[in-house]
Design a protein around this motif. Structure first.
Motif, PDB file in Angstrom:
ATOM      1  N   PHE A   7     -27.647 -17.380  47.881  1.00  0.00           N
ATOM      2  CA  PHE A   7     -27.160 -18.324  46.871  1.00  0.00           C
ATOM      3  C   PHE A   7     -27.702 -17.957  45.487  1.00  0.00           C
ATOM      4  O   PHE A   7     -26.966 -17.946  44.499  1.00  0.00           O
ATOM      5  CB  PHE A   7     -27.584 -19.743  47.239  1.00  0.00           C
ATOM      6  CG  PHE A   7     -27.241 -20.767  46.192  1.00  0.00           C
ATOM      7  CD1 PHE A   7     -25.956 -21.259  46.066  1.00  0.00           C
ATOM      8  CD2 PHE A   7     -28.221 -21.236  45.316  1.00  0.00           C
ATOM      9  CE1 PHE A   7     -25.639 -22.196  45.090  1.00  0.00           C
ATOM     10  CE2 PHE A   7     -27.909 -22.161  44.343  1.00  0.00           C
ATOM     11  CZ  PHE A   7     -26.613 -22.652  44.229  1.00  0.00           C
ATOM     12  N   ARG A  10     -25.937 -14.723  44.241  1.00  0.00           N
ATOM     13  CA  ARG A  10     -24.564 -14.960  43.784  1.00  0.00           C
ATOM     14  C   ARG A  10     -24.558 -15.747  42.476  1.00  0.00           C
ATOM     15  O   ARG A  10     -23.713 -15.531  41.611  1.00  0.00           O
ATOM     16  CB  ARG A  10     -23.777 -15.721  44.851  1.00  0.00           C
ATOM     17  CG  ARG A  10     -23.393 -14.908  46.050  1.00  0.00           C
ATOM     18  CD  ARG A  10     -22.406 -13.794  45.716  1.00  0.00           C
ATOM     19  NE  ARG A  10     -21.114 -14.329  45.286  1.00  0.00           N
ATOM     20  CZ  ARG A  10     -20.581 -14.151  44.094  1.00  0.00           C
ATOM     21  NH1 ARG A  10     -21.220 -13.441  43.181  1.00  0.00           N
ATOM     22  NH2 ARG A  10     -19.401 -14.654  43.795  1.00  0.00           N
ATOM     23  N   THR A  11     -25.510 -16.665  42.319  1.00  0.00           N
ATOM     24  CA  THR A  11     -25.599 -17.428  41.074  1.00  0.00           C
ATOM     25  C   THR A  11     -25.931 -16.519  39.902  1.00  0.00           C
ATOM     26  O   THR A  11     -25.335 -16.631  38.819  1.00  0.00           O
ATOM     27  CB  THR A  11     -26.656 -18.531  41.198  1.00  0.00           C
ATOM     28  OG1 THR A  11     -26.331 -19.385  42.300  1.00  0.00           O
ATOM     29  CG2 THR A  11     -26.719 -19.368  39.928  1.00  0.00           C
ATOM     30  N   THR A  14     -22.912 -14.382  39.043  1.00  0.00           N
ATOM     31  CA  THR A  14     -21.919 -15.192  38.335  1.00  0.00           C
ATOM     32  C   THR A  14     -22.311 -15.397  36.883  1.00  0.00           C
ATOM     33  O   THR A  14     -21.473 -15.287  35.978  1.00  0.00           O
ATOM     34  CB  THR A  14     -21.761 -16.555  39.039  1.00  0.00           C
ATOM     35  OG1 THR A  14     -21.328 -16.346  40.382  1.00  0.00           O
ATOM     36  CG2 THR A  14     -20.749 -17.428  38.308  1.00  0.00           C
ATOM     37  N   LEU A 309     -15.971 -18.899  38.399  1.00  0.00           N
ATOM     38  CA  LEU A 309     -16.564 -19.977  39.198  1.00  0.00           C
ATOM     39  C   LEU A 309     -15.755 -20.231  40.467  1.00  0.00           C
ATOM     40  O   LEU A 309     -16.330 -20.556  41.516  1.00  0.00           O
ATOM     41  CB  LEU A 309     -16.651 -21.259  38.364  1.00  0.00           C
ATOM     42  CG  LEU A 309     -17.665 -21.242  37.222  1.00  0.00           C
ATOM     43  CD1 LEU A 309     -17.639 -22.574  36.467  1.00  0.00           C
ATOM     44  CD2 LEU A 309     -19.074 -20.965  37.734  1.00  0.00           C
ATOM     45  N   PHE A 312     -16.862 -17.727  42.898  1.00  0.00           N
ATOM     46  CA  PHE A 312     -18.235 -18.046  43.291  1.00  0.00           C
ATOM     47  C   PHE A 312     -18.256 -19.096  44.396  1.00  0.00           C
ATOM     48  O   PHE A 312     -18.922 -18.934  45.426  1.00  0.00           O
ATOM     49  CB  PHE A 312     -19.003 -18.531  42.061  1.00  0.00           C
ATOM     50  CG  PHE A 312     -20.359 -19.121  42.364  1.00  0.00           C
ATOM     51  CD1 PHE A 312     -21.390 -18.319  42.817  1.00  0.00           C
ATOM     52  CD2 PHE A 312     -20.581 -20.471  42.180  1.00  0.00           C
ATOM     53  CE1 PHE A 312     -22.643 -18.862  43.084  1.00  0.00           C
ATOM     54  CE2 PHE A 312     -21.820 -21.023  42.451  1.00  0.00           C
ATOM     55  CZ  PHE A 312     -22.857 -20.224  42.904  1.00  0.00           C
TER      56      PHE A 312
END
Length: 332
Positions: A7, A10-11, A14, A309, A312
């Motif tokens: 997480f 990936r954040t 992004t 987003l 994501f």
């Protein structure tokens, strides 16, 4: 890699993508012929106003300092001032984004629900007249450009039958009457839904091909996989067997949903122009005609961020709904 690490990764990815898009937009608009100072003067601003904006955005500074001012202002939710309206860009764009979401989000959601059900039925009962007529119908609607499909609906249901209004969210009289009331009050007015029907139908019919055909192909493919044969041999009831089939078959459709939602918003320009819908697409057209570059730049950034987003959240959600996907080390 644990789910928390995945997480966080990936954040960060992004955030970097959004930063790169913002940078690319800065470079693109600064590389265009002319400069911002001349544009400010052409918009009729006074020398004092031009000087204030030059100082705030570093327009009289070297390019790298302009870039730092641009990123700093974005991080503080300051997207600049509209050349045309003289107001903050975010104040101008925010209600338009909401208006576009009101139109697009329910329409795309309905499209994917109806299209998935239709595709599942086609996939289970293929080879007949229903399959052929359904595929031809959704393909024909998608082959017509969005704006022209909207014009056809207006000609049929507004001009010929007189069932629906042709444009706007409300009539001018109603808009004036409720201007001091909360925004959500218009949703309780039958007039709003009459204005909403045709643009909603345009988007729904145009995008129906994606979920219907993808769900149909997915059902056909998964129907022959080994795990379903295993459950049939176990004597699993038909209802539970179909649930397992549709759960796995819907994964490509779920993945495509936010992408279509983002594409629909970014492709709304002509639909909003045809129906005079006060959304972000109509604002983009008006801003391009007025050469209102701060608004154009921010609208492009909003559209890009929406796509990023969307992908994501798909990546995060996919691991939840697909039992075949797991993060390495998660089961340790």
């Amino acid at each position: 890699m644990s789910r928390l690490q995945y997480f966080v990764k990936r954040t960060l990815v992004t955030a970097v993508l959004i930063f790169l898009v913002a940078t690319a937009l800065f470079v693109f608009f600064r590389a265009m012929p002319g400069d911002y100072t001349s544009l400010l003067v052409q918009q009729g601003m006074s020398p004092e106003q031009v000087e204030r904006l030059q100082t705030k955005w570093g327009l009289n500074q070297p390019l790298h300092q302009q870039y730092l001012a641009y990123i700093t202002n974005l991080l503080t939710a300051d997207a600049g001032v509209s050349f045309r309206h003289g107001t903050d860009v975010w104040t101008l764009v925010k209600p338009r984004i909401l208006n576009s979401l009101i139109l697009v989000a329910p329409a795309i959601t309905a499209t994917y629900i109806i299209g998935s059900v239709l595709g599942a039925v086609i996939g289970r009962y293929r080879g007949g007249l229903f399959e052929k007529s359904s595929i031809v119908s959704v393909s024909v609607f998608h082959s017509i450009p969005e704006f022209f499909l909207g014009i056809l609906l207006i000609a049929a249901f507004s001009e010929t039958l007189g069932l629906f209004p042709t444009s706007g969210m409300l009539s001018p009289q109603t808009s004036i009457a409720i201007q001091d009331q909360p925004f959500y009050e218009m949703f309780f007015l039958p007039e709003f839904w009459q204005h909403y029907a045709l643009p909603f139908a345009t988007i729904t019919l145009y995008f129906m091909q994606y979920p219907a055909l993808i769900m149909r192909n997915s059902v056909v493919e998964i129907s022959d996989q080994d795990f379903l044969h295993y459950h049939r041999l176990k004597g699993l009831p038909r209802a539970k067997l179909l649930r397992k089939l549709y759960r796995h078959a819907c994964l490509p459709v779920v993945t495509l949903y936010p992408i279509s939602l983002a594409n629909a918003i970014s492709g709304l320009v002509l639909v909003e122009v045809v129906f005079n819908w006060p959304g972000i697409g109509r604002l983009l057209v008006d801003s391009v005609l007025a050469r209102d570059f701060p608004v154009i730049q921010f609208v492009f950034l909003v559209a890009a961020v929406w796509v990023i987003l969307g992908n994501f959240f798909v990546d995060l959600f996919y691991g939840v709904i697909d039992p075949r996907v797991s993060v390495e080390g998660d089961a340790e």
